[in-house]
Scaffold this motif. Structure first.
Motif, PDB file in Angstrom:
ATOM      1  N   ALA A  75       0.833  -1.206   0.000  1.00  0.00           N
ATOM      2  CA  ALA A  75       0.000   0.000   0.000  1.00  0.00           C
ATOM      3  C   ALA A  75       0.866   1.254   0.000  1.00  0.00           C
ATOM      4  O   ALA A  75       0.568   2.236  -0.697  1.00  0.00           O
ATOM      5  N   LYS A  76       1.938   1.224   0.765  1.00  0.00           N
ATOM      6  CA  LYS A  76       2.878   2.355   0.801  1.00  0.00           C
ATOM      7  C   LYS A  76       3.538   2.548  -0.559  1.00  0.00           C
ATOM      8  O   LYS A  76       3.668   3.682  -1.038  1.00  0.00           O
ATOM      9  N   LEU A  77       3.939   1.449  -1.197  1.00  0.00           N
ATOM     10  CA  LEU A  77       4.557   1.535  -2.520  1.00  0.00           C
ATOM     11  C   LEU A  77       3.569   2.087  -3.548  1.00  0.00           C
ATOM     12  O   LEU A  77       3.923   2.953  -4.352  1.00  0.00           O
ATOM     13  N   ILE A  78       2.349   1.566  -3.526  1.00  0.00           N
ATOM     14  CA  ILE A  78       1.334   2.025  -4.480  1.00  0.00           C
ATOM     15  C   ILE A  78       1.111   3.532  -4.326  1.00  0.00           C
ATOM     16  O   ILE A  78       1.057   4.267  -5.317  1.00  0.00           O
ATOM     17  N   ALA A  79       0.999   3.991  -3.087  1.00  0.00           N
ATOM     18  CA  ALA A  79       0.772   5.416  -2.848  1.00  0.00           C
ATOM     19  C   ALA A  79       1.925   6.254  -3.386  1.00  0.00           C
ATOM     20  O   ALA A  79       1.709   7.307  -4.002  1.00  0.00           O
ATOM     21  N   ALA A  80       3.155   5.782  -3.171  1.00  0.00           N
ATOM     22  CA  ALA A  80       4.319   6.529  -3.649  1.00  0.00           C
ATOM     23  C   ALA A  80       4.397   6.533  -5.172  1.00  0.00           C
ATOM     24  O   ALA A  80       4.711   7.565  -5.783  1.00  0.00           O
ATOM     25  N   PHE A  81       4.111   5.411  -5.794  1.00  0.00           N
ATOM     26  CA  PHE A  81       4.148   5.345  -7.255  1.00  0.00           C
ATOM     27  C   PHE A  81       3.050   6.220  -7.859  1.00  0.00           C
ATOM     28  O   PHE A  81       3.295   6.934  -8.832  1.00  0.00           O
ATOM     29  N   ARG A  82       1.863   6.170  -7.300  1.00  0.00           N
ATOM     30  CA  ARG A  82       0.787   7.016  -7.814  1.00  0.00           C
ATOM     31  C   ARG A  82       1.125   8.497  -7.647  1.00  0.00           C
ATOM     32  O   ARG A  82       0.927   9.302  -8.569  1.00  0.00           O
ATOM     33  N   ALA A  83       1.637   8.855  -6.485  1.00  0.00           N
ATOM     34  CA  ALA A  83       1.967  10.259  -6.230  1.00  0.00           C
ATOM     35  C   ALA A  83       3.059  10.765  -7.163  1.00  0.00           C
ATOM     36  O   ALA A  83       3.066  11.938  -7.541  1.00  0.00           O
ATOM     37  N   GLY A  84       3.981   9.870  -7.526  1.00  0.00           N
ATOM     38  CA  GLY A  84       5.078  10.255  -8.398  1.00  0.00           C
ATOM     39  C   GLY A  84       4.787  10.136  -9.882  1.00  0.00           C
ATOM     40  O   GLY A  84       5.659  10.408 -10.713  1.00  0.00           O
ATOM     41  N   GLY A  85       3.578   9.719 -10.225  1.00  0.00           N
ATOM     42  CA  GLY A  85       3.222   9.576 -11.624  1.00  0.00           C
ATOM     43  C   GLY A  85       3.821   8.373 -12.308  1.00  0.00           C
ATOM     44  O   GLY A  85       4.022   8.370 -13.527  1.00  0.00           O
ATOM     45  N   GLU A  87       3.793   4.155 -13.217  1.00  0.00           N
ATOM     46  CA  GLU A  87       2.805   3.123 -13.515  1.00  0.00           C
ATOM     47  C   GLU A  87       2.668   2.133 -12.354  1.00  0.00           C
ATOM     48  O   GLU A  87       3.662   1.689 -11.771  1.00  0.00           O
ATOM     49  N   VAL A  88       1.419   1.771 -12.050  1.00  0.00           N
ATOM     50  CA  VAL A  88       1.111   0.694 -11.103  1.00  0.00           C
ATOM     51  C   VAL A  88       0.334  -0.361 -11.882  1.00  0.00           C
ATOM     52  O   VAL A  88      -0.725  -0.073 -12.459  1.00  0.00           O
ATOM     53  N   ILE A  89       0.865  -1.574 -11.907  1.00  0.00           N
ATOM     54  CA  ILE A  89       0.273  -2.670 -12.677  1.00  0.00           C
ATOM     55  C   ILE A  89       0.031  -3.849 -11.735  1.00  0.00           C
ATOM     56  O   ILE A  89       0.825  -4.101 -10.817  1.00  0.00           O
ATOM     57  N   PHE A  90      -1.045  -4.568 -11.972  1.00  0.00           N
ATOM     58  CA  PHE A  90      -1.390  -5.710 -11.141  1.00  0.00           C
ATOM     59  C   PHE A  90      -1.448  -6.974 -11.999  1.00  0.00           C
ATOM     60  O   PHE A  90      -1.867  -6.930 -13.163  1.00  0.00           O
ATOM     61  N   ALA A  91      -1.054  -8.085 -11.408  1.00  0.00           N
ATOM     62  CA  ALA A  91      -1.245  -9.404 -12.016  1.00  0.00           C
ATOM     63  C   ALA A  91      -2.053 -10.245 -11.038  1.00  0.00           C
ATOM     64  O   ALA A  91      -1.882 -10.147  -9.818  1.00  0.00           O
ATOM     65  N   ARG A  92      -2.935 -11.063 -11.582  1.00  0.00           N
ATOM     66  CA  ARG A  92      -3.716 -11.951 -10.726  1.00  0.00           C
ATOM     67  C   ARG A  92      -3.950 -13.270 -11.438  1.00  0.00           C
ATOM     68  O   ARG A  92      -3.934 -13.347 -12.670  1.00  0.00           O
ATOM     69  N   GLN A 133      -6.919   1.442  -9.223  1.00  0.00           N
ATOM     70  CA  GLN A 133      -7.693   2.667  -9.391  1.00  0.00           C
ATOM     71  C   GLN A 133      -7.611   3.158 -10.830  1.00  0.00           C
ATOM     72  O   GLN A 133      -6.604   2.958 -11.504  1.00  0.00           O
ATOM     73  N   GLY A 134      -8.663   3.826 -11.260  1.00  0.00           N
ATOM     74  CA  GLY A 134      -8.657   4.454 -12.581  1.00  0.00           C
ATOM     75  C   GLY A 134      -8.366   3.452 -13.678  1.00  0.00           C
ATOM     76  O   GLY A 134      -8.969   2.385 -13.729  1.00  0.00           O
ATOM     77  N   ASP A 135      -7.412   3.799 -14.552  1.00  0.00           N
ATOM     78  CA  ASP A 135      -7.087   2.923 -15.676  1.00  0.00           C
ATOM     79  C   ASP A 135      -5.841   2.086 -15.429  1.00  0.00           C
ATOM     80  O   ASP A 135      -5.181   1.657 -16.373  1.00  0.00           O
ATOM     81  N   GLU A 136      -5.517   1.832 -14.152  1.00  0.00           N
ATOM     82  CA  GLU A 136      -4.372   0.976 -13.852  1.00  0.00           C
ATOM     83  C   GLU A 136      -4.603  -0.416 -14.442  1.00  0.00           C
ATOM     84  O   GLU A 136      -5.700  -0.968 -14.344  1.00  0.00           O
TER      85      GLU A 136
END
Length: 230
Positions: A75-85, A87-92, A133-136
């Motif tokens: 969660a901390k990493l995601i917040a930092a990546f989003r704040a810095g512009g 990309e955040v990508i998920f695999a499932r 979130q959004g178009d991630e």
């Protein structure tokens, strides 16, 4: 920093320290691997027979690490990546069919990896605390590697990504398989140690030692964030 000498296997004892990574905005992505509801679900221990209670207890350290360390770290990493512009990508892990006939062979064999996770069921979704979130981008796979089982390589290339920061589960399975695939495709990979977990902490540490320095750099979330442009 400590990561430059930590998690070294026999192969890399005495090797020179690696250089600092150069993480650039537009070229760096966070990849969150398989942190799905199915892996956080637990039955009522009191309702289980003794053999199942023993299995329940064996998995308690994993669940403690997930809730106490891994999910907060991601969660901390995601917040930092989003704040810095960045990309955040998920695999499932999820199959396209209800009966799982499109699954890879490894997910049809009996035992731990026998997974039936239809794509629209709650068990196959990313945990709410880390929800996209959004178009991630979320890629869906029936393989261990998030690269070989999807079009992720093409996506990363199209996005201009050169550095992939990996976190998620399980360190010794899908995380390690993805890291190897990324490295073989010449992506520069960083694994965040406190953002990953295996079935046991011993397996987690051993796999980090195996993949470190050849397939990736292993560092803590604080060490990684010190390199990330804000």
């Amino acid at each position: 920093m400590a990561w430059k000498t930590a998690f070294r296997s026999l192969y890399y004892q005495g090797a020179p320290e690696p250089e600092d990574p150069v993480l650039e905005r537009g070229k760096t992505a966070l990849l969150v691997i398989d942190v799905q509801n199915t892996y956080l679900e637990r039955p009522d221990r009191a309702a289980l027979p003794p053999e199942e209670q023993a299995r329940f207890d064996a998995w308690t350290p994993f669940h403690d690490r997930m809730h106490g360390t891994v999910i907060p770290t991601i969660a901390k990493l995601i917040a930092a990546f989003r704040a810095g512009g960045h990309e955040v990508i998920f695999a499932r892990i999820a199959c396209q069919t209800l009966d799982g006939r499109d699954r890879s062979l490894s997910q049809k064999k009996p035992g731990w990896n026998n997974l039936l996770l239809p794509k629209d069921e709650a068990s196959s979704q990313i945990v709410p605390a880390l929800a996209p979130q959004g178009d991630e981008i979320v890629v869906t796979k029936t393989t261990d590697s998030a690269l070989t089982g999807t079009n992720l390589r093409l996506i990363l290339t199209n996005l201009g990504i050169t550095h992939v920061v990996c976190a998620g589960i399980f360190t010794d399975q899908c995380v390690a398989s993805t890291v190897r695939s990324l490295a073989d495709e010449s992506f520069d990979v960083i694994v965040v140690e406190d953002g990953c977990a295996a079935g046991s902490y011993e397996l987690h540490l051993k796999e980090l030692e195996i993949i470190n320095m050849i397939y990736c750099a292993v560092m803590s979330s604080d060490e990684l964030l010190a390199y990330l442009p804000r």
